[in-house]
Scaffold this motif. Structure first.
Motif, PDB file in Angstrom:
ATOM      1  N   VAL A   1      -2.138 -34.599 -57.732  1.00 17.63           N
ATOM      2  CA  VAL A   1      -1.082 -35.921 -57.278  1.00 17.63           C
ATOM      3  C   VAL A   1      -1.158 -35.033 -55.421  1.00 17.63           C
TER       4      VAL A   1
ATOM      5  N   GLY B   1       1.766 -35.551 -53.182  1.00 23.91           N
ATOM      6  CA  GLY B   1       2.747 -36.402 -52.335  1.00 23.91           C
ATOM      7  C   GLY B   1       3.784 -35.510 -54.556  1.00 23.91           C
ATOM      8  N   ASP B   2       4.322 -35.937 -54.201  1.00 25.97           N
ATOM      9  CA  ASP B   2       5.958 -35.806 -55.519  1.00 25.97           C
ATOM     10  C   ASP B   2       4.477 -36.691 -57.351  1.00 25.97           C
TER      11      ASP B   2
ATOM     12  N   LEU C   1       3.431 -40.476 -61.373  1.00 25.80           N
ATOM     13  CA  LEU C   1       3.786 -40.707 -59.402  1.00 25.80           C
ATOM     14  C   LEU C   1       4.604 -41.531 -58.844  1.00 25.80           C
TER      15      LEU C   1
ATOM     16  N   SER D   1       3.369 -41.550 -53.907  1.00 24.89           N
ATOM     17  CA  SER D   1       2.222 -40.737 -53.963  1.00 24.89           C
ATOM     18  C   SER D   1       1.075 -41.408 -53.949  1.00 24.89           C
TER      19      SER D   1
ATOM     20  N   GLY E   1       0.313 -31.780 -48.868  1.00 30.73           N
ATOM     21  CA  GLY E   1       0.111 -32.691 -48.666  1.00 30.73           C
ATOM     22  C   GLY E   1      -0.504 -32.945 -46.948  1.00 30.73           C
TER      23      GLY E   1
END
Length: 392
Positions: free
Chosen positions: A180, A182-183, A198, A202, A228
């Motif tokens: 993933v 992002g968060d 997600l 994200s 990131g």
């Protein structure tokens, strides 16, 4: 004078032909014309068949996702987290491993090209399948929280990686990685399949490797994506004698435009709304690398100035905020393909070129013309608008 004019006209016609070929590969990535939409081999209304990647679609899932002819996923389904929780009574704090049997958002193929297929959903999420040797698949959550379920094929199995933030998907001849950007999180669910959580904005990223090609460099690239730091991956290849380029974006507010491509050089414009520097991964296939000779012959310029070569990932990342740096790695001993990682020190808009080290030493990096074709070619390229703007 007439003879000179005739020669100039012939050169313009030749360059126009070359430019159209490049546009067919690069510009088709986001907004393909009707002719570009037909360049995907054997494309149908409900599927996509490219050089490396193939899949079909149902009303709410990607079906039979294949890389290099091997089926990796039987289904890829995306659902709004709020809708799934409401339908099943699953609490927001439930373990990700308990998320399964998603109903799925309605979806349809939105655009096709020689290098990718974009899939739109009824919600904010979107998917992109990139026809690269790594079989890259991205699921962008858009502005809403999403669940993604990836049901494995009968020949696949999934397990948590040693890095904790990734899941490995192995088939007979390939190893795939889900991470993933992002968060969010990704995990093996109670059915033995894979589920991702997600947050808004994200992206779930799938990359795969032939046996033996997931080496230390691949693991480091996955880390850069997860953290990131690497927000885009450019893929340069040669298909049926034509150079093609594709861009996969792993972070929002990043735009990459493959502005011109000649045999000796790949040029791109990288733009971000935020000033913080990032890393761009440039994957060059074996066929595309033949014009240069070998990975050792590659070098990078940023805004016409030679970037410093880094000898480690730590040194590469140290260029962010300091100076442009790059590092070249080969994907495996069995392949002549190469990855060029470019750390751009700051933004908003920077011009990056990957080319022969000899051209950089000769000062060609500061020339605005397309290498090997001169100022006339640069003018034709500008008039024809070579390039593809890929926005996410």
């Amino acid at each position: 004078m007439n003879r000179i004019a005739a020669v100039a006209l012939a050169a313009l016609v030749t360059m126009a032909t070359l430019s159209v070929a490049v546009v067919g590969g690069a510009a088709g990535a986001t907004q393909p014309s009707e002719s570009n939409a037909m360049t995907a081999q054997n494309a149908t209304a409900d599927g996509y068949v490219g050089t490396h990647v193939a899949f079909e679609t149902s009303s709410n899932s990607l079906v039979d996702y294949r890389v290099g002819g091997e089926e990796v996923f039987e289904n890829v389904t995306v659902a709004s987290q709020s809708d799934h929780q409401s339908r099943t009574g699953l609490g927001a704090d439930a373990e990700l491993s308990a998320v399964a049997n998603l109903a799925g958002l309605g979806l349809e193929i939105d655009a096709r090209s020689q290098t990718r297929a974009d899939v739109a959903t009824d919600g904010s999420a979107s998917l992109s399948a990139h026809d690269t040797e790594r079989g890259i698949l991205t699921v962008d959550a858009g502005g809403e929280e999403q669940y993604v379920e990836l049901n494995l094929s009968g020949e696949s199995n999934a397990s948590a990686s040693e890095e904790d933030d990734r899941v490995l998907v192995e088939t007979e001849n390939r190893t795939g990685v889900l991470v993933v950007a992002g968060d969010g999180d990704v995990a093996v669910n109670e059915n033995g399949d894979v589920t991702a959580d997600l947050a808004g904005d994200s992206t779930l990223v799938f990359r795969s490797y032939a046996d033996g090609e997931r080496d230390d460099d691949a693991v480091e690239q996955e880390r850069l994506i997860a953290e990131g730091t690497a927000t885009a991956e450019v893929y340069a290849d040669e298909v049926d004698g034509e150079r093609v380029a594709d861009v996969a974006t792993y972070g929002h507010d990043t735009t990459v435009e493959a502005s011109a491509e000649a045999e000796e050089r790949l040029e791109m414009t990288v733009e971000r709304a935020e000033s913080e520097g990032k890393v761009v991964i440039v994957s060059v296939s074996e066929a595309a690398l033949e014009a240069v000779g070998s990975a050792e012959d590659l070098a990078v310029t940023v805004d016409g100035e030679a970037a410093a070569e880094a000898s480690s990932y730590g040194e590469l990342e140290g260029g962010i905020g300091e100076e442009p740096r790059y590092m070249v790695t080969s994907s495996s001993e069995a392949s002549a393909a190469a990855d060029v990682l470019v750390a751009v020190d700051h933004f908003s808009e920077r011009n990056v070129a990957v080319q022969s080290a000899d051209d950089v030493e000769d000062g060609d990096g500061e020339d605005d013309s397309v290498p090997g074709f001169g100022a006339t070619a640069a003018l034709v390229a500008a008039l024809l608008g070579i390039g593809a703007r890929i926005r996410q």
